[in-house]
Design an enzyme around this catalytic site. Sequence first.
Site, mmCIF file in Angstrom:
data_model
loop_
_atom_site.group_PDB
_atom_site.id
_atom_site.type_symbol
_atom_site.label_atom_id
_atom_site.label_comp_id
_atom_site.label_asym_id
_atom_site.label_seq_id
_atom_site.Cartn_x
_atom_site.Cartn_y
_atom_site.Cartn_z
ATOM 1 C CD1 TRP A 175 -19.894 11.154 12.559
ATOM 2 C CD2 TRP A 175 -17.806 11.840 12.198
ATOM 3 N NE1 TRP A 175 -19.110 10.591 13.527
ATOM 4 C CE2 TRP A 175 -17.814 10.997 13.334
ATOM 5 C CE3 TRP A 175 -16.591 12.407 11.788
ATOM 6 C CZ2 TRP A 175 -16.663 10.697 14.039
ATOM 7 C CZ3 TRP A 175 -15.445 12.103 12.502
ATOM 8 C CH2 TRP A 175 -15.487 11.262 13.624
ATOM 9 C CB THR A 195 -0.876 0.047 1.260
ATOM 10 O OG1 THR A 195 -0.019 0.179 2.393
ATOM 11 C CG2 THR A 195 -1.698 -1.215 1.415
ATOM 12 C CE LYS A 224 -16.397 13.552 17.001
ATOM 13 N NZ LYS A 224 -15.788 12.826 18.087
ATOM 14 C CD GLU A 234 -5.042 -2.871 2.287
ATOM 15 O OE1 GLU A 234 -5.567 -2.362 1.262
ATOM 16 O OE2 GLU A 234 -4.468 -2.197 3.155
HETATM 17 P P1 ADP Z 1 -3.550 3.247 -1.129
HETATM 18 O O1 ADP Z 1 -3.760 4.630 -1.693
HETATM 19 O O2 ADP Z 1 -3.681 3.169 0.367
HETATM 20 O O3 ADP Z 1 -2.457 2.450 -1.720
HETATM 21 P P2 ADP Z 1 -5.696 1.797 -2.330
HETATM 22 O O4 ADP Z 1 -5.407 2.055 -3.752
HETATM 23 O O5 ADP Z 1 -5.733 0.466 -1.802
HETATM 24 O O6 ADP Z 1 -4.739 2.540 -1.558
HETATM 25 O O7 ADP Z 1 -6.938 2.658 -1.876
HETATM 26 C C1 ADP Z 1 -8.030 2.171 -1.204
HETATM 27 C C2 ADP Z 1 -8.895 3.294 -0.721
HETATM 28 O O8 ADP Z 1 -9.211 4.204 -1.759
HETATM 29 C C3 ADP Z 1 -10.238 2.840 -0.216
HETATM 30 O O9 ADP Z 1 -10.147 2.370 1.100
HETATM 31 C C4 ADP Z 1 -11.066 4.110 -0.330
HETATM 32 O O10 ADP Z 1 -10.863 4.972 0.756
HETATM 33 C C5 ADP Z 1 -10.508 4.759 -1.560
HETATM 34 N N1 ADP Z 1 -11.354 4.473 -2.728
HETATM 35 C C6 ADP Z 1 -11.147 3.563 -3.681
HETATM 36 N N2 ADP Z 1 -12.123 3.624 -4.614
HETATM 37 C C7 ADP Z 1 -12.979 4.598 -4.233
HETATM 38 C C8 ADP Z 1 -14.198 5.144 -4.760
HETATM 39 N N3 ADP Z 1 -14.723 4.725 -5.890
HETATM 40 N N4 ADP Z 1 -14.798 6.114 -4.059
HETATM 41 C C9 ADP Z 1 -14.288 6.578 -2.902
HETATM 42 N N5 ADP Z 1 -13.142 6.113 -2.373
HETATM 43 C C10 ADP Z 1 -12.488 5.148 -3.016
#
Ligand code: ADP
Length: 544
Positions: A444, A184, A439, A328
């Site tokens: 929220w 990640t 917040k 993940e």
């Molecule tokens: P990272 O940036 O941590 O490497 P990921 O690519 O795994 O992450 O990102 C996952 C996160 O991206 C999700 O938990 C969510 O918060 C956000 N995310 C992914 N797709 C969407 C979506 N369509 N709308 C809103 N948030 C999204």
Amino acid sequence: MQGMMMQMPLRIIEILQFAADVHPTGEIVSVRTEGDLHRETYVEAFQRTAQLAHALKALGIDDGDRVATLAWNGYRHFELYYAISGMGAVCHTINPRLSAEQMLYIVNHAEDRAIFVDLTFVPILEALAAQLPSGMRIVVMTDRAHMPDSALDLLCYEDLLDGHSTTFDWPLVDENAAAGLCYTSGTTGNPKGALYSHRSTVLHAFMIAVSVPRSLHEGARILPVVPMFHVNSWGLPYGAPLVGASMIMPGPALDGPSLFDLMENEGVTASWGVPTVWLGLKAEMEQRNAMPSKLDQLVIGGSAASRAMIAWFEDKGVDVCHAWGMTEMSPIGTQAQLPKAQDGLSQDEKLDLKSKQGRRVYGVEMKILDEEGKRLPHDGEAAGELFVRGNAIIQGYFNNEEATNAAFDAEGWFGTGDVASIDETGFLCIQDRSKDLIKSGGEWISSIDLENMAMAHPGVANCAVIAIAHPKWEERPLLVVVPQDAANPPPLDEIHGLMLEHVAKWQLPDAMELIEALPMTATGKVSKLTLRKTFKDYVLPDAH
Ligand code: ADP
């Protein structure tokens, strides 16, 4: 009583073997770092993958060894995906946009034995050379004629393949054996490794193939803008050959004009990527007053696609499928293709649904929990932390007990860190990452909601909403806007007007700041962490 059926391990290499047998004319078209366009069929790709597997053996790569890649989307990267996992090793994709410090952390954490690097990224390795694991082999993904001058001991990809047999005796690896590794982006602490297995990867390929058939079908021509260096390009390098779709690989050319030309010249029917990329493509389409003629579907995910963006593309006849997922989760969790039952809805109602993140794909179960860990109803109203489980979801982080211990609930479900509601028809609506929620006075406010509404103003090219500390309310929202025209920025009261159609007055951003460009994370998302740092000492108008 047990069933009486054969049990063949699910293996990644079988996908490519199948494509070569059944979809022999499916092709991979690649913009190369060498500057030209390259084409190969799945048959040729399978043969070269065999040669590459021999070369990996000759380099001393063994079962379970991690082999890293630092590369754009292209045919050699595709060959590496299959050869490394096919011979029993683990393909560790590295995001070149990570900081040097993060990159060194993951290369050492993964204990990579070799790294395959595109020409563009050789300087990154040169800068890190002294701190790379000792004995790590570096292979440049090019031919002899294009090998760079370097103080490093570099091997040449095409030389390695040369002379090897175009068939390989692919082992019957255990389907639960590790096949891929992706970290990640580590916006909060060190990057964490998701270690995919053959089984999870093959199942995920099936999951996306059945969930997004408008993109993934025989004869389709898919352009993955989403990089192969992060979360397996959302599974497309597996899903596309599985169904007989061709892949059009953009290499380093990800700007609007290059994408438009590639789409037009190659008859691209579908393209997948994060919202920021489509802003570039949209600008190019507006400039040319034209659309790539075969483009039928965009899949947008990684962060929330705004309703305004979805509406813009839909209005031009391009279907937009919003999707949500995580590293993940391999990564696809939901997709917002509308069910047939919704055919009768007005375009406005359809856009409301398409702006949500969609329904779960087969193989992903979802639940939302309140702060005490109690399940909340799926009524479209109740919002809580989203937990998931399924065969393509991690059961722990690679060699990281601390992160693993924090990630699962007592029932073994994975906590996504997203706050969401789910309605009666199963549509997921992500309100925010829990750390991005604002917040205010014990209530929220969703930053995603406000951004979505601000994006509907024609004067807003891009925007983000972040929390600013407030003496009375604890936090209040600040709207940060990249104006369409810097000389003529959109007035905040007009944006407030748009927002008031949907939210209460107390939820409106207290102030607006203009910015030339939003800071991005390594995965192409707006970096709210950086924005929060930039505006750390910001004082809101009524906060004195
Ligand atoms: P990272 O940036 O941590 O490497 P990921 O690519 O795994 O992450 O990102 C996952 C996160 O991206 C999700 O938990 C969510 O918060 C956000 N995310 C992914 N797709 C969407 C979506 N369509 N709308 C809103 N948030 C999204």
